[in-house]
Design a protein around this motif. Sequence first.
Motif, mmCIF file in Angstrom:
data_model
loop_
_atom_site.group_PDB
_atom_site.id
_atom_site.type_symbol
_atom_site.label_atom_id
_atom_site.label_comp_id
_atom_site.label_asym_id
_atom_site.label_seq_id
_atom_site.Cartn_x
_atom_site.Cartn_y
_atom_site.Cartn_z
ATOM 1 N N MET A 19 -36.690 10.738 97.065
ATOM 2 C CA MET A 19 -37.242 10.394 98.240
ATOM 3 C C MET A 19 -37.788 8.906 98.278
ATOM 4 O O MET A 19 -38.433 8.553 99.030
ATOM 5 N N ARG A 20 -37.414 8.127 97.476
ATOM 6 C CA ARG A 20 -37.711 6.820 97.108
ATOM 7 C C ARG A 20 -39.379 6.572 97.042
ATOM 8 O O ARG A 20 -39.930 5.652 97.477
ATOM 9 N N GLU A 21 -40.141 7.540 96.442
ATOM 10 C CA GLU A 21 -41.474 7.538 96.145
ATOM 11 C C GLU A 21 -41.681 7.222 94.907
ATOM 12 O O GLU A 21 -42.095 7.793 94.140
ATOM 13 N N TYR A 22 -41.228 5.999 94.689
ATOM 14 C CA TYR A 22 -41.352 5.327 93.108
ATOM 15 C C TYR A 22 -42.585 5.393 92.600
ATOM 16 O O TYR A 22 -42.711 5.603 91.127
ATOM 17 N N ARG A 23 -43.642 5.013 93.448
ATOM 18 C CA ARG A 23 -44.986 5.104 92.733
ATOM 19 C C ARG A 23 -45.490 6.619 91.936
ATOM 20 O O ARG A 23 -45.691 6.516 91.063
ATOM 21 N N ASP A 24 -44.975 7.531 92.854
ATOM 22 C CA ASP A 24 -45.277 8.789 92.537
ATOM 23 C C ASP A 24 -44.414 9.048 91.219
ATOM 24 O O ASP A 24 -45.061 9.825 90.356
ATOM 25 N N ALA A 25 -43.172 8.848 91.248
ATOM 26 C CA ALA A 25 -42.055 9.199 90.198
ATOM 27 C C ALA A 25 -42.831 8.345 89.119
ATOM 28 O O ALA A 25 -42.678 9.037 87.951
ATOM 29 N N GLU A 26 -43.319 7.185 88.985
ATOM 30 C CA GLU A 26 -43.685 6.473 87.825
ATOM 31 C C GLU A 26 -44.828 7.231 87.419
ATOM 32 O O GLU A 26 -44.851 7.356 86.054
ATOM 33 N N ARG A 27 -45.985 7.647 87.949
ATOM 34 C CA ARG A 27 -46.968 8.455 87.508
ATOM 35 C C ARG A 27 -46.495 9.723 86.807
ATOM 36 O O ARG A 27 -47.120 10.068 86.080
ATOM 37 N N LEU A 28 -45.647 10.417 87.661
ATOM 38 C CA LEU A 28 -44.914 11.814 87.104
ATOM 39 C C LEU A 28 -44.367 11.329 85.725
ATOM 40 O O LEU A 28 -44.728 12.353 84.633
ATOM 41 N N TYR A 29 -43.511 10.755 85.696
ATOM 42 C CA TYR A 29 -42.735 10.316 84.428
ATOM 43 C C TYR A 29 -43.708 9.866 83.277
ATOM 44 O O TYR A 29 -43.419 10.138 82.146
ATOM 45 N N THR A 30 -44.668 9.132 83.603
ATOM 46 C CA THR A 30 -45.461 8.422 82.588
ATOM 47 C C THR A 30 -46.348 9.561 82.051
ATOM 48 O O THR A 30 -46.535 9.477 80.741
ATOM 49 N N ARG A 31 -46.938 10.398 82.764
ATOM 50 C CA ARG A 31 -47.474 11.863 82.284
ATOM 51 C C ARG A 31 -46.809 12.468 81.591
ATOM 52 O O ARG A 31 -46.890 13.094 80.265
ATOM 53 N N ALA A 32 -45.612 13.071 81.936
ATOM 54 C CA ALA A 32 -44.632 13.735 80.999
ATOM 55 C C ALA A 32 -44.154 13.196 79.632
ATOM 56 O O ALA A 32 -44.261 13.919 78.978
ATOM 57 N N TYR A 51 -39.101 8.520 79.055
ATOM 58 C CA TYR A 51 -39.056 7.139 78.835
ATOM 59 C C TYR A 51 -38.011 6.531 79.531
ATOM 60 O O TYR A 51 -38.230 5.561 80.166
ATOM 61 N N HIS A 52 -36.639 6.893 79.409
ATOM 62 C CA HIS A 52 -35.663 6.348 80.152
ATOM 63 C C HIS A 52 -35.727 6.415 81.669
ATOM 64 O O HIS A 52 -35.482 5.564 82.454
ATOM 65 N N ASN A 53 -35.979 7.654 82.196
ATOM 66 C CA ASN A 53 -36.210 7.928 83.524
ATOM 67 C C ASN A 53 -37.458 7.088 83.961
ATOM 68 O O ASN A 53 -37.359 6.383 85.264
ATOM 69 N N LEU A 54 -38.589 6.785 83.304
ATOM 70 C CA LEU A 54 -39.610 5.911 83.708
ATOM 71 C C LEU A 54 -39.111 4.470 83.663
ATOM 72 O O LEU A 54 -39.342 3.699 84.914
ATOM 73 N N ALA A 55 -38.255 3.984 82.896
ATOM 74 C CA ALA A 55 -37.705 2.772 82.981
ATOM 75 C C ALA A 55 -37.020 2.486 84.078
ATOM 76 O O ALA A 55 -36.801 1.390 84.737
ATOM 77 N N VAL A 56 -35.926 3.376 84.479
ATOM 78 C CA VAL A 56 -35.382 3.492 85.827
ATOM 79 C C VAL A 56 -35.963 3.312 87.081
ATOM 80 O O VAL A 56 -35.712 2.323 87.993
ATOM 81 N N VAL A 57 -37.038 4.009 87.142
ATOM 82 C CA VAL A 57 -38.196 4.100 87.974
ATOM 83 C C VAL A 57 -38.700 2.539 88.257
ATOM 84 O O VAL A 57 -38.729 1.738 89.180
#
Length: 108
Positions: A19-32, A51-57
């Motif tokens: 959904m291109r909500e990258y800020r939310d994605a970053e927060r979620l991947y960081t916590r995961a 960590y890889h998915n967080l890097a992509v974001v």
Amino acid sequence: THPDAARSLCDLAVLATRMREYRDAERLYTRAAEIFESRLGETNLHTAAAYHNLAVVLHKRKRKAQAETLYQKVLDLLERSGNTEGSRKLVCMKNLDSLATRTSEAGE
């Protein structure tokens, strides 16, 4: 927190990314990633994937230095885990190369 919770966070992060909500994605991947690392260990493949998915974001958010650092970290984690072959490493290397190529093209 249980690793299943981290998997759920990753699922939500995938949706946020789509959904291109990258800020939310970053927060979620960081916590995961934090949960996976604390529960399963730094060199676990789930940790590396988060960590890889967080890097992509981060890459999508134009935070290239942070993305590059995480791509390098993922390659190091895969190396230390003994997972030096396979698609995970290749994808990470491709993304890191893409980041470097775009950065050098922008500098020209």
